[in-house]
Design a protein around this motif. Structure first.
Motif, short mmCIF file in Angstrom:
data_model
loop_
_atom_site.label_atom_id
_atom_site.label_comp_id
_atom_site.label_asym_id
_atom_site.label_seq_id
_atom_site.Cartn_x
_atom_site.Cartn_y
_atom_site.Cartn_z
N ILE A 1 0.88 -1.35 0.29
CA ILE A 1 0.06 -0.05 0.06
C ILE A 1 0.92 1.16 0.01
CG2 ILE A 1 -1.69 1.30 1.52
CD1 ILE A 1 -2.45 -1.25 2.57
N PHE A 2 2.11 1.11 0.77
CA PHE A 2 2.83 2.47 1.03
C PHE A 2 3.73 2.74 0.00
CE2 PHE A 2 0.60 1.45 4.75
CZ PHE A 2 0.11 2.70 4.98
N THR A 3 4.34 1.60 -0.86
CA THR A 3 5.09 1.85 -2.22
C THR A 3 4.02 2.41 -3.25
OG1 THR A 3 4.63 -0.45 -2.80
CG2 THR A 3 6.85 0.28 -2.02
N ALA A 4 3.00 2.06 -3.18
CA ALA A 4 2.04 2.64 -4.43
C ALA A 4 1.58 4.05 -3.80
CB ALA A 4 0.87 1.70 -4.51
N GLN A 5 1.18 4.25 -2.78
CA GLN A 5 0.90 5.53 -2.24
C GLN A 5 2.21 6.56 -2.13
OE1 GLN A 5 -1.71 5.25 1.03
NE2 GLN A 5 -3.17 4.04 -0.29
#
Ligand SMILES: NC(=O)C1=CN([C@@H]2O[C@H](COP(=O)(O)OP(=O)(O)OC[C@H]3O[C@@H](n4cnc5c(N)ncnc54)[C@H](O)[C@@H]3O)[C@@H](O)[C@H]2O)C=CC1
Ligand SMILES: O=C([O-])CC(=O)C(=O)O
Length: 328
Positions: free
Chosen positions: A111-115
């Protein structure tokens, strides 16, 4: 004259914390009672989640908040983060009974790589990012590393709930009001290894150690109670903390943007190398905030016990960082 509206992106907006957070942002508690706001709300592209998000937006409308200029619903971070001035990254899986927050790393890391990438592409170049989703420090690290064009110092993790919990526990022990306490710190990771430290604290101006001089209480009650409070809430409620987490997010961003008036607050920030914490690790430290910036409180004396505790929580953070290397 009316100020231009600030754009606040919130992920996981239809979740528990979202529900305790959005209404307070819209009422002006986070950015000020004179600051118009635009909410850009992100949920997963799932029919049920998007429908729930619509319901939350209907309720926001029904509050008729004068400061709330616009609310938009999103299922793609590339639109949710467009021109965002503040991004609250809440959306992630919470833990259940018997889990540690780091057990969430593999499910939540992507989630946090994409965001991070989306923030890098479309957010304001000075976006202030607060990561709440667990494990918060390492997720903030992932987001920061995935957003190389944004200032690293604008990526922060939420240790404020731990700070507030520590305030409350110390106030109860000392028989003082929480508002009387200053200079409290929670070092390190938002996990049971965190180190709440009241060696420098004052209670109504008096050294806390002159009032609470109880090493046994510090080691065997204060530190573990604060460190394991999240699990105690899960045990009691069957769900992880939500209203207190939302409250801490409001405190964190409000102080960052509007200033802490010379007071110390704890933020998880990328280390500048002070206190022997390797650069870039997102570590809870005492900061003073002013004019939208934070400054780490430097040169505090670290005794042998504190060094041991600070290294223990650092070790966990380095292990978490090494565990997500392949994603970055
Ligand atoms: N740092 C801290 O002090 C605290 C952190 N937390 C953490 O905050 C997170 C959220 O907690 P709750 O609101 O209770 O959980 P929740 O399960 O009630 O809500 C999470 C929401 O996020 C959404 N979501 C999941 N992936 C998403 C994505 N990629 N983009 C946008 N939305 C997404 C879900 O659909 C859900 O609606 C959890 O990871 C929890 O462990 C909770 C309390 C304190
Ligand atoms: O404990 C959890 O999983 C939720 C959380 O981070 C907290 O309450 O501190």
């Amino acid at each position: 004259m009316t100020k231009p509206a600030m754009r606040v992106a919130v992920t996981g907006a239809a979740g528990q914390i979202g529900y305790a957070l959005l209404f307070r942002i819209a009422s002006g508690e986070m950015l000020g009672k004179d600051q118009p706001v635009i909410l850009q709300l992100l949920e997963i592209p799932d029919e049920k989640a998007q429908k729930a998000l619509k319901g939350v937006i209907m309720e926001l409308e029904d509050c008729a908040f004068p400061l709330l200029k616009e609310v938009t619903a999103h299922s793609d971070p590339m639109t949710a983060f467009k021109d965002a001035d503040v991004a609250l990254l809440v959306g992630a899986r919470p833990r259940g009974p018997g889990m540690e927050r780091k057990d969430l790393l593999t499910v939540n890391a992507q989630i946090f790589t994409a965001q991070g990438k989306a923030l890098n592409a479309v957010a304001s170049r000075n976006v202030k990012v607060l990561v709440v989703g667990n494990p918060a420090n390492t997720n903030a690290y992932i987001a920061m590393k995935s957003a190389p064009d944004l200032p690293a110092r604008n990526f922060t993790a939420m240790l404020r709930l731990d700070h507030n919990r520590a305030l409350s526990q110390l106030a109860a022990k000392a028989g003082c009001a929480v508002g009387d306490i200053e200079k409290l710190i929670v070092w390190g990771n938002h996990s049971p290894t965190m180190y709440p430290d009241f060696r420098f604290a004052t209670l109504a101006g008096k050294p806390a150690l002159s009032v609470v001089n109880d090493d046994e209480w510090n080691r065997n009650t204060f530190i573990p109670t604060v460190g394991k409070r999240g699990a105690a809430i899960i045990d009691a409620r069957g769900l992880s903390s939500a209203a207190s987490a939302a409250n801490a997010a409001i405190d964190h961003v409000r102080d960052w943007i509007l200033g802490s008036n010379g007071k110390w607050v704890t933020m998880g920030v990328p280390s500048d190398g002070s206190y022997g914490i390797p650069e870039g690790i997102i570590y809870g430290v005492p900061v003073i905030t002013k004019n939208g910036e934070y400054a780490v409180v430097k040169d505090l004396e670290i005794d042998a016990f504190s060094r041991e505790r600070m290294d223990l929580t650092l070790k966990e953070l380095t292990e978490e960082r090494d565990g997500v290397k392949h994603l970055l």
